[in-house]
Design a protein around this motif. Structure first.
Motif, PDB file in Angstrom:
ATOM      1  N   THR A 115      47.897  40.304  45.312  1.00  0.00           N
ATOM      2  CA  THR A 115      48.538  41.556  45.388  1.00  0.00           C
ATOM      3  C   THR A 115      48.068  42.557  46.223  1.00  0.00           C
ATOM      4  OG1 THR A 115      47.764  42.636  43.358  1.00  0.00           O
ATOM      5  CG2 THR A 115      49.856  41.051  43.130  1.00  0.00           C
ATOM      6  N   PHE A 116      48.677  43.862  46.845  1.00  0.00           N
ATOM      7  CA  PHE A 116      48.216  44.579  47.378  1.00  0.00           C
ATOM      8  C   PHE A 116      47.006  45.368  46.761  1.00  0.00           C
ATOM      9  CE2 PHE A 116      47.829  49.268  48.530  1.00  0.00           C
ATOM     10  CZ  PHE A 116      47.688  49.067  49.945  1.00  0.00           C
ATOM     11  N   ASN A 117      47.083  45.524  45.127  1.00  0.00           N
ATOM     12  CA  ASN A 117      46.094  45.998  44.661  1.00  0.00           C
ATOM     13  C   ASN A 117      44.945  45.234  44.530  1.00  0.00           C
ATOM     14  OD1 ASN A 117      47.449  48.742  43.894  1.00  0.00           O
ATOM     15  ND2 ASN A 117      48.628  47.804  42.352  1.00  0.00           N
ATOM     16  N   SER A 118      45.144  44.029  44.439  1.00  0.00           N
ATOM     17  CA  SER A 118      44.015  43.029  44.057  1.00  0.00           C
ATOM     18  C   SER A 118      43.108  43.137  45.320  1.00  0.00           C
ATOM     19  CB  SER A 118      44.147  41.856  43.535  1.00  0.00           C
ATOM     20  OG  SER A 118      44.849  41.035  44.521  1.00  0.00           O
ATOM     21  N   TYR A 119      43.597  43.121  46.449  1.00  0.00           N
ATOM     22  CA  TYR A 119      43.051  42.999  47.633  1.00  0.00           C
ATOM     23  C   TYR A 119      42.327  44.394  47.826  1.00  0.00           C
ATOM     24  CZ  TYR A 119      44.804  38.723  49.677  1.00  0.00           C
ATOM     25  OH  TYR A 119      44.986  37.369  50.011  1.00  0.00           O
ATOM     26  N   LEU A 120      42.944  45.459  47.698  1.00  0.00           N
ATOM     27  CA  LEU A 120      42.462  46.939  48.038  1.00  0.00           C
ATOM     28  C   LEU A 120      41.154  47.171  46.846  1.00  0.00           C
ATOM     29  CD1 LEU A 120      43.157  49.151  49.448  1.00  0.00           C
ATOM     30  CD2 LEU A 120      43.834  50.161  47.575  1.00  0.00           C
ATOM     31  N   ILE A 121      41.162  46.316  45.560  1.00  0.00           N
ATOM     32  CA  ILE A 121      40.012  46.413  44.438  1.00  0.00           C
ATOM     33  C   ILE A 121      38.941  45.792  45.243  1.00  0.00           C
ATOM     34  CG2 ILE A 121      39.304  45.909  42.282  1.00  0.00           C
ATOM     35  CD1 ILE A 121      42.101  46.355  41.111  1.00  0.00           C
ATOM     36  N   TYR A 175      38.543  38.134  44.465  1.00  0.00           N
ATOM     37  CA  TYR A 175      39.653  39.054  44.887  1.00  0.00           C
ATOM     38  C   TYR A 175      40.078  38.478  46.208  1.00  0.00           C
ATOM     39  CZ  TYR A 175      38.642  42.107  41.139  1.00  0.00           C
ATOM     40  OH  TYR A 175      38.759  42.703  39.896  1.00  0.00           O
TER      41      TYR A 175
END
Lengths: 134, 208
Positions: free
Chosen positions: A26-32, A77
């Motif tokens: 997800t966008f968040n997992s890539y960002l993390i 990630y």
């Protein structure tokens, strides 16, 4: 017919998740993952470029430790590794590879450093200085 | 006895079918993963070689004399940026957004090109200083390891351009999605290898 195909779709969709194995983030997992990677990259560069630690051994240990952590972060990630992708075969192949990698690298270093100590005497600088060869 | 066996296998047959139905993969992703693992072994051998030869300077230049860590840091960030932009391309792909996928792929490719360009600039600079692969064992293993990685990235860029053309021609059909997922694994894998390169070759090298 439509209920049947819907049920089938559901099932297929579920299986598809397994089949793809490694690509659903997800966008968040890539960002993390990205933020963690930036931090884990910046720290070792900072340690070396600023000479933060007095001990070289400690700095080297930090570099290697942070590299391992960052590799795990990337695996989770970015490569989306987990024990379930491809029915566990991805993980099994990875573990097998890691074992081979560990044997190849540690074995090479171990053997070659021992060979170094068994080199011909004139190859050792201290021998050159003290011995009659120089 | 035979009769009983036959009926037993006949009643079990659907059960077998169901368990098989649970993982109906065509195997491409697993096969590609195994290719990556074999690639990982190639890099492991090159890392081991560098571990053995990395201190054999032959009275030539050492890593501390040669490497510019600022440049390596910029290079590392290029690859890291390209990793997350590829992630965004995959997210756009999952939404079925063709234009978004293409845009993020182009950005990823540009970061990749910047990475290869900076690496070539570094090699050129080192060559100019007389630090050629022929100079010492350290430099031979350095060029072999780093250039093998750079070559992988270059081929990744060629693959990426190929897929851009494919997506432009046929859209996000299942085949293209599968190919994009394979390239995604390849690209992120190369970033993982680069973690090893900058840690072991550059940072530990400069540390001495």
């Amino acid at each position: 017919m439509s209920t049947h195909s819907h049920a089938h779709d559901d099932h297929a969709g579920h299986d598809h998740d397994h089949g793809d194995g490694a690509s659903h983030g997800t966008f968040n997992s890539y960002l993390i993952g990205f933020i963690l990677s930036v931090i884990l990259t910046a720290i070792p560069f900072w340690l070396v470029m600023e000479g933060v630690l007095d001990s070289k051994v400690a700095t080297a240990a930090w570099i290697m430790g942070l590299a391992v952590v960052q590799i795990v972060v990337h695996m989770i990630y970015f490569l989306h590794m987990n024990s379930k992708s491809e029915g566990g075969w991805n993980m099994l192949a990875l573990i097998f590879t890691l074992v081979i990698v560990a044997i190849a690298i540690s074995g090479s270093l171990w053997v070659m450093y021992h060979l170094n100590t068994n080199m011909m005497p004139q190859m050792h600088p201290e021998m050159l200085r003290s011995g009659g060869l120089g | 006895m035979t009769m009983a066996n036959t009926t037993a296998s006949q009643t079990e047959a659907p059960v077998f079918y169901m368990t098989e139905e649970h993982h109906p993969q065509n195997g491409t992703m697993l096969g590609f993963w195994i290719y990556l693992m074999s690639d990982c072994l190639i890099f492991a051998i090159l890392f081991a070689t560098h571990g053995v030869l990395g201190r054999n300077y032959a009275a030539g230049p050492s890593p501390a004399d040669l490497f510019d860590l600022d440049l390596v840091a910029i290079n590392t960030s290029m690859l890291l940026f390209s990793s997350i932009t590829y992630g965004f391309a995959m997210l756009a792909m999952e939404k079925g957004n063709v234009k978004g996928t293409q845009l993020w792929l182009v950005i990823t490719g540009l970061f990749g090109l910047a990475f290869v360009g900076l690496e070539l600039y570094e090699f050129h600079h080192l060559w100019h200083l007389g630090a050629t692969p022929m100079r010492s064992g350290f430099l031979s293993s350095f060029y072999t390891l780093v250039a093998t990685h750079g070559l992988h990235v270059s081929f990744g860029i060629i693959w990426l351009i190929t897929l851009l053309v494919q997506v432009g021609k046929h859209g996000l059909v299942p085949e293209n999605k599968r190919r994009l997922m394979c390239l995604s694994l390849f690209w992120h894998f190369l970033d993982v290898v680069w973690i090893g390169v900058f840690s072991v070759v550059y940072l530990l090298g400069v540390l001495g």
